[in-house]
Write a protein that holds these residues in place. Structure first.
Motif, PDB file in Angstrom:
ATOM      1  N   THR A 118       0.819  -1.202   0.000  1.00 54.70           N
ATOM      2  CA  THR A 118       0.000   0.000   0.000  1.00 54.70           C
ATOM      3  C   THR A 118       0.857   1.258   0.000  1.00 54.70           C
ATOM      4  N   VAL A 119       1.917   1.250   0.797  1.00 57.70           N
ATOM      5  CA  VAL A 119       2.816   2.407   0.845  1.00 57.70           C
ATOM      6  C   VAL A 119       3.510   2.595  -0.502  1.00 57.70           C
ATOM      7  N   ALA A 174       2.492   1.520  -3.459  1.00 55.91           N
ATOM      8  CA  ALA A 174       1.502   1.920  -4.460  1.00 55.91           C
ATOM      9  C   ALA A 174       1.149   3.399  -4.305  1.00 55.91           C
ATOM     10  N   GLY A 175       1.066   3.880  -3.076  1.00 54.68           N
ATOM     11  CA  GLY A 175       0.789   5.292  -2.861  1.00 54.68           C
ATOM     12  C   GLY A 175       1.907   6.178  -3.380  1.00 54.68           C
ATOM     13  N   LEU A 176       3.151   5.782  -3.159  1.00 54.17           N
ATOM     14  CA  LEU A 176       4.279   6.566  -3.657  1.00 54.17           C
ATOM     15  C   LEU A 176       4.328   6.577  -5.181  1.00 54.17           C
ATOM     16  N   GLY A 200       1.773   6.010  -7.209  1.00 50.24           N
ATOM     17  CA  GLY A 200       0.613   6.752  -7.690  1.00 50.24           C
ATOM     18  C   GLY A 200       0.821   8.249  -7.592  1.00 50.24           C
ATOM     19  N   SER A 201       1.399   8.711  -6.498  1.00 45.36           N
ATOM     20  CA  SER A 201       1.641  10.153  -6.362  1.00 45.36           C
ATOM     21  C   SER A 201       2.687  10.622  -7.365  1.00 45.36           C
TER      22      SER A 201
END
Length: 76
Positions: A42-43, A45-47, A49-50
């Motif tokens: 999740t971490v 994927a968030g990085l 994605g951002s």
């Protein structure tokens, strides 16, 4: 010959040895490993994605050849 230590408890700590062994480390269960993996993904994927969503704002704007024009610069 050892140097004098101003505090007695510091000097005594050199002689203290514990005969109590700590308990063995418990291995993480499958659900704990799965949870840690999901949090890590999740971490990441968030990085990613951002970074993907932020790329257009990092673009200098010269590559596309499009210039933004305001109505005031139309000469009307």
């Amino acid at each position: 010959m050892r140097e004098a230590v101003p505090f007695a408890f510091v000097a005594e700590s050199d002689r203290f040895r514990s005969n109590v062994t700590p308990p063995p480390r418990q291995r993480p269960t499958a659900s704990q490993l799965l949870g840690r993996t999901l949090i890590g993904l999740t971490v990441v994927a968030g990085l990613v994605g951002s970074l993907i969503l932020g790329m257009p704002s990092l673009d200098s704007g010269d590559a596309g050849g499009h210039r933004q024009r305001s109505e005031a610069s139309d000469g009307r």
